[in-house]
Design a protein around this motif. Structure first.
Motif, mmCIF file in Angstrom:
data_model
loop_
_atom_site.group_PDB
_atom_site.id
_atom_site.type_symbol
_atom_site.label_atom_id
_atom_site.label_comp_id
_atom_site.label_asym_id
_atom_site.label_seq_id
_atom_site.Cartn_x
_atom_site.Cartn_y
_atom_site.Cartn_z
ATOM 1 N N GLN A 1 -138.071 35.154 -36.470
ATOM 2 C CA GLN A 1 -137.352 35.427 -38.660
ATOM 3 C C GLN A 1 -137.372 36.515 -39.138
ATOM 4 O OE1 GLN A 1 -139.821 32.759 -41.356
ATOM 5 N NE2 GLN A 1 -137.939 32.351 -42.690
ATOM 6 N N ASN B 1 -132.104 24.541 -42.931
ATOM 7 C CA ASN B 1 -133.329 25.951 -42.523
ATOM 8 C C ASN B 1 -134.548 25.568 -43.155
ATOM 9 O OD1 ASN B 1 -133.956 26.494 -45.412
ATOM 10 N ND2 ASN B 1 -132.175 27.540 -45.488
ATOM 11 N N TYR C 1 -134.338 33.518 -35.731
ATOM 12 C CA TYR C 1 -132.692 33.521 -35.006
ATOM 13 C C TYR C 1 -133.310 33.570 -33.692
ATOM 14 C CZ TYR C 1 -130.561 35.769 -39.282
ATOM 15 O OH TYR C 1 -129.236 35.898 -40.413
ATOM 16 N N GLY D 1 -128.181 35.171 -44.692
ATOM 17 C CA GLY D 1 -129.736 34.993 -44.692
ATOM 18 C C GLY D 1 -131.316 35.037 -45.591
ATOM 19 N N ALA E 1 -125.685 31.539 -47.454
ATOM 20 C CA ALA E 1 -125.573 31.481 -45.785
ATOM 21 C C ALA E 1 -125.470 32.854 -44.731
ATOM 22 C CB ALA E 1 -125.344 30.198 -45.396
ATOM 23 N N ASN F 1 -130.320 26.450 -36.302
ATOM 24 C CA ASN F 1 -130.591 25.567 -37.844
ATOM 25 C C ASN F 1 -130.382 24.645 -37.516
ATOM 26 O OD1 ASN F 1 -128.341 27.479 -38.360
ATOM 27 N ND2 ASN F 1 -126.975 26.898 -37.217
ATOM 28 N N THR G 1 -128.121 32.111 -35.451
ATOM 29 C CA THR G 1 -129.311 30.895 -36.279
ATOM 30 C C THR G 1 -129.621 30.240 -35.682
ATOM 31 O OG1 THR G 1 -127.184 30.712 -37.694
ATOM 32 C CG2 THR G 1 -128.015 32.921 -38.174
ATOM 33 N N ALA H 1 -133.674 32.536 -43.055
ATOM 34 C CA ALA H 1 -132.653 32.421 -41.774
ATOM 35 C C ALA H 1 -133.745 32.787 -39.959
ATOM 36 C CB ALA H 1 -131.909 32.550 -40.942
#
Ligand SMILES: [Zn+2]
Length: 688
Positions: free
Chosen positions: A437, A380, A445, A209, A206, A358, A356, A443
């Motif tokens: 991305q 994700n 952002y 990423g 995580a 989520n 991020t 992830a």
């Protein structure tokens, strides 16, 4: 045999023995350094004499060529399915059925072996003349995929048996046998990832990423079915052997499951230590064991959904035979599930500390393992897409241990056709700026580094325990001060307008004084904590320690070349680039400058001692009574930040007693011993 050949053989044998004691017996014989030294000796020998490299060399565990695909392997015997039992009554019924079917000669010595059913991936391991030659997945039960190279990377899987050449097999009522390998041996086992390893791995993924997985089982399966065995080598996988599928030749032929497990153990295979054998007369104890196992299974180091109970004697097994595909001689006991099905009402997103985005599920409330679950993580976007999770789906939700509940996947058969595919929002739900991305990352952002959501999370992280540990400062203060416009970047934490804050509801003089003291105390935290507090992508406690240890100051780190960072163990090119990039941004450099101006320590202890005054150095303080503005914790932090020590009781070694209202026996003691007594004001004067 040449001298070098002999040397290579000895090194292989020694290294195999060392890893066996380390990984299988959990009782190391040698230090890591010793192992590494022997390992590199063997590596060098093999480099200069490639002809000495053998398939069972520990150097072959690191992974090799990337494959185009997996070959198919036919299993020597088809894999069985097991019938299930869900309560003790069903176990008793199973036992009654089989005792009825067995002739007296076989029911006389009847016994059972109970083994944990680990949630992993079933693997089939082939050994020829003691050498691991082939490994396969379960596949459809008849054909599996050949994953020999991947299995080789598992540290506890023996590449040659017996792992310890002089091992012997001693069983009651049987003559002792040397644990020599049979000419051919095929073993079934379970490859798995331990829960703790999974959680660590998940956190690392995580933070980087990368892809996150639903559970240890999927992670293990993904790793073992990777075409690049060097990826498998990087995953913390283990294996347990639990069944002999075929055995030819050798000194010993097991007559029962219990003997088979003993042989596997003697040959050096990892075998579950939780396995138990019960005589038929002890069936009540077996039922108790099954119940006790169920009660503690959540705290086991691996995931399990139950136990397998087998008739011990192979003769009795053969006699009992099969009904359909299920053997009559074995049953799987399964515990009530920690999973439940419910409706996925909506997918929402929140913004994490590093920006991020989520996604999480809003669910129709459902009880899972004794708790009502209404929200569950979806990890994700890739996870949602890969598992084809749609809004409106009936989904399976799982709760495991302390982990937040997660959506496992949809129940596709229950779809009505009204379910909606979900798309990642194009704009940040908090600040409205675009979402992106980065290439190679899973992830998404928020692209706005000044995004209030990120700032609040960033502040929350900055003041947290592993970072600058500012007592009395939490998410509420972070939200309030960001919303009020007091905090626009992390360094503003040290430039708060106290005259305004003191006027806010709930922020009296005393609270503000405590907060200020806590902020003051935080300025002296070790450099690693400051680095971890900045929220640089991928820089957690361990990396921060490594960076602080190497560079010694933020100034030096800021000026450092990524190549220099890469020389630090545990820091790869990606992380080095991320750190370098973070410090190259002008707003981030400004934050560092503001922190320095506020007096936050940005260098290691030694440098700080030269730079900052430590007026209380060498003094021991004791605190008693109620102080006018500071809490005792805050006063202690303040004293420590200025070099003093804080003790719990007054003695002749005490330098000062800091006393407030209602001081009791400590004040008496101090007076008796002639220790100087001061109040809060006096302390403050001593600090300036
Ligand atoms: Zn945003």
């Amino acid at each position: 045999m040449s001298e070098q050949q002999e040397q290579a053989r000895r090194l292989r044998e020694l290294l195999a023995r060392y890893s066996y004691h380390y990984y299988v017996l959990d009782a190391p014989l040698a230090s890591d350094a010793e192992y590494d030294a022997l390992f590199s000796q063997l590596q060098q020998l093999e480099q200069t004499h490639p002809e000495l490299r053998t398939a069972d060399s520990p150097t072959q565990r690191v992974g090799g060529a990337v494959l185009e695909g997996f070959a198919k392997v036919r299993h020597p015997a088809p894999m069985l399915s097991l019938s299930n039992a869900f309560d003790p009554a069903e176990l008793l019924a199973w036992r009654e059925r089989l005792t009825r079917l067995l002739p007296d000669s076989l029911s006389e010595g009847l016994a059972y072996v109970v083994e944990p059913k680990i949630d992993g991936l079933t693997v089939v391991l082939h050994y020829q003349e003691g050498l691991f030659t082939l490994g396969a997945t379960r596949g459809d039960g008849v054909f599996g995929e050949e994953i020999t190279a991947n299995l080789r990377t598992l540290r506890d899987l023996p590449l040659r048996i017996p792992v310890v050449p002089d091992a012997a097999l001693v069983l009651p009522g049987r003559p002792a046998a040397a644990a020599r390998p049979p000419q051919r041996l095929v073993v079934r086992g379970e490859a798995y990832m331990a829960v703790a390893d999974f959680e660590r791995f998940q956190a690392e993924q995580a933070a980087a990423g990368g892809k996150v997985y639903a559970n240890p089982r999927n992670t293990a399966a993904g790793a073992l079915r990777n075409l690049d065995s060097s990826v498998t080598a990087g995953r913390p996988l283990h294996v347990w052997a639990y069944q002999i599928v075929a055995i030819e030749g050798g000194d010993f032929t097991p007559a029962s499951q219990w003997e088979a497990l003993a042989l596997l153990r003697a040959l050096g295979f990892p075998v579950a230590s939780q396995n138990r054998r019960f005589e038929d007369a002890e069936f009540d104890a077996l039922v108790d064991f099954v119940a006790a196992w169920g009660a503690q299974r959540g705290s086991l180091p691996y995931e399990t959904d139950g136990l397998v109970i087998k008739v011990d004697s192979f003769a009795a097994q053969e006699r009992l035979g099969f009904v359909g595909k299920d053997p009559r001689w074995a049953v799987a006991f399964k515990y009530p599930s920690q999973e439940a099905a419910t409706r996925l009402l909506e997918i929402r997103v929140n913004v994490g500390r590093t920006g991020t985005i989520n996604p999480y599920a809003v669910l129709e409330p459902v009880p899972v393992g004794g708790v009502t679950v209404q929200h569950a993580t979806l990890h994700n976007y890739d996870y949602i897409r890969d598992n084809d999770i749609r809004v409106g789906d009936m989904v399976l939700v799982k709760r495991a241990g302390e982990v937040i509940p997660q959506v496992l996947g949809p129940v596709v058969d229950l779809r009505s056709g009204q379910e909606q595919l979900w798309r990642m929002p194009e704009r940040c739900p908090v600040c409205g700026e675009p979402v992106a991305q980065p290439e190679g990352e899973v992830a998404f952002y928020c692209t706005n580094s000044a995004c209030p959501a990120q700032l609040v999370r960033g502040v929350e992280h900055f003041v947290s325990r592993g970072a600058l540990e500012i007592e009395g400062f939490g998410i509420r203060q972070a939200e309030l001060f960001v919303a009020a416009g007091y905090i626009k970047d992390l360094a503003d934490i040290y430039y708060l307008p106290w005259e305004e804050i003191v006027a806010l509801e709930g922020y009296g003089e005393k609270r503000v004084a405590n907060l200020r003291a806590a902020l003051e105390a935080s300025k002296g935290r070790p450099l690693a904590r400051v680095l971890a507090a900045l929220g640089i992508h991928g820089v957690g406690g361990v990396v921060a320690e490594a960076l602080a240890g190497h560079f010694g100051s933020v100034e030096r780190l800021m000026a450092a070349d990524p190549a220099e960072m890469e020389t630090i163990p545990g820091i790869g090119p990606k992380l080095a680039a991320a750190v370098h990039e973070w410090f190259s941004h002008a707003p981030n450099r400004a934050v560092v400058q503001k922190l320095a101006a506020a007096g936050v320590r940005l260098a290691e202890e030694r440098a700080a001692a030269e730079a900052g005054p430590q007026p209380l150095a060498g003094q021991t303080w004791v605190i008693t009574g109620t102080l006018p503005t500071l809490s005792r914790e805050a006063a202690a932090a303040l004293i420590k930040a200025h070099g003093g020590k804080v003790a719990g009781s007054v003695s002749s070694k005490t330098s000062y007693l800091l006393a407030g209202d209602k001081a009791g026996s400590k004040l008496e003691n101090a007076t008796k011993l002639g220790v100087a007594v001061v109040d809060e004001d006096a302390l403050r004067r001593m600090l300036t």
